[in-house]
Design an enzyme around this catalytic site. Structure first.
Site, PDB file in Angstrom:
ATOM      1  CE  LYS A 202      50.961 -90.656 -20.231  1.00 11.58           C
ATOM      2  NZ  LYS A 202      51.208 -89.996 -21.527  1.00 11.58           N
ATOM      3  NE  ARG A 236      51.338 -96.622 -24.778  1.00 11.56           N
ATOM      4  CZ  ARG A 236      52.105 -96.386 -23.718  1.00 11.56           C
ATOM      5  NH1 ARG A 236      51.711 -95.502 -22.802  1.00 11.56           N
ATOM      6  NH2 ARG A 236      53.262 -97.014 -23.561  1.00 11.56           N
TER       7      ARG A 236
END
Length: 263
Positions: A202, A236
């Protein structure tokens, strides 16, 4: 949890444009040590636009049907009630809804099933969420939101054993907000529900390291380890092998013996 994006516009650059490539990605993830596969047919990256319901169904349901014989838990990343319903019918085990089942019809689609449900915090929606995220106390506000959405599920007959909570890293948060959530992640486990974390590749990791999205493997594995140390039960990731290896080393040290060896 391995990320299997059946999209051409995944922010991480590893989207699968067709069923065949998605199957290969899923098989590779399982070989690398994935214990859950998270299938998404619509990008939720900042600035993303929604795809049609039929297009998402066409991307997701055939993959669920093809993967069901592997007997590995399948998670579906969707906000659309029809996709939730059809995915559960096809064999999905968990619905991962970034909108926390607030869309009209979402509760009806999932509450009567046996699927696990992940509620996530997001300020705004993917198209605009990163324009100007603002909080007085990000940890307290995110915890309050998750508590409220969990209460809605419980009031609609969902058992506690089916619920997991996700603070939503990167979904309407600045770098400082994300760091505060990770620093105090144990707060979210106080509710008694398993904590689900997704930080892999991210923007927050790019801001810290200065690296391009494809070069954030080490940063993502480090963030996953920090999350697990603070109570996360599901991480995840795009990078299964690296994340698994980091966690196995940590668990071996914590257990005071290498995994697989007799006590």
């Amino acid at each position: 949890m391995a990320i299997i994006n059946v999209t051409a516009d995944s922010f991480s650059g590893d989207g699968c444009p067709d069923l065949g490539s998605a199957l290969l990605a899923a098989e590779r993830a399982v070989k690398e040590g994935a214990e859950i596969l998270d299938i998404g047919g619509e990008s939720s990256r900042p600035g993303a636009t929604m795809v049609s319901e039929q297009q998402e169904l066409d991307r997701v349901v055939p993959l669920v049907e093809a993967l069901a014989p592997l007997n590995i838990p399948l998670s579906i990343d969707t906000v659309k009630p029809a996709v939730m319903r059809e995915s559960i019918r096809a064999g999905a085990d968990l619905i991962n809804d970034i909108a926390s089942f607030r869309a009209p019809g979402a509760l009806d689609a999932v509450c009567g099933s046996s699927a696990a449900l992940s509620v996530m915090h997001m300020q705004g929606e993917p198209g605009t969420m990163q324009l100007a995220p603002s909080y007085r106390d990000v940890v307290a506000e995110v915890r309050s939101f998750l508590d409220e959405r969990v209460r809605v599920l419980l009031d609609n007959g969902v058992s506690r054993q089916r619920i997991v909570v996700d603070p939503g890293f990167g979904f309407g948060k600045t770098l400082d907000h994300n760091l505060a959530l990770l620093r105090h992640l144990e707060v979210f486990g106080e509710s008694g529900f398993p904590v689900f974390v997704g930080v892999s590749r991210k923007t927050m990791l790019g801001a810290i390291t200065g690296r391009d999205v494809r070069e954030r493997v080490f940063a993502g594995a480090a963030a996953a380890l920090l999350a697990v140390q603070r109570g996360a039960r599901i991480v995840r990731t795009h990078d299964v092998a690296a994340t698994r290896d980091v966690l196995r080393v940590w668990m071996a040290v914590e257990a005071d013996r290498p995994p697989g060896l007799a006590a």
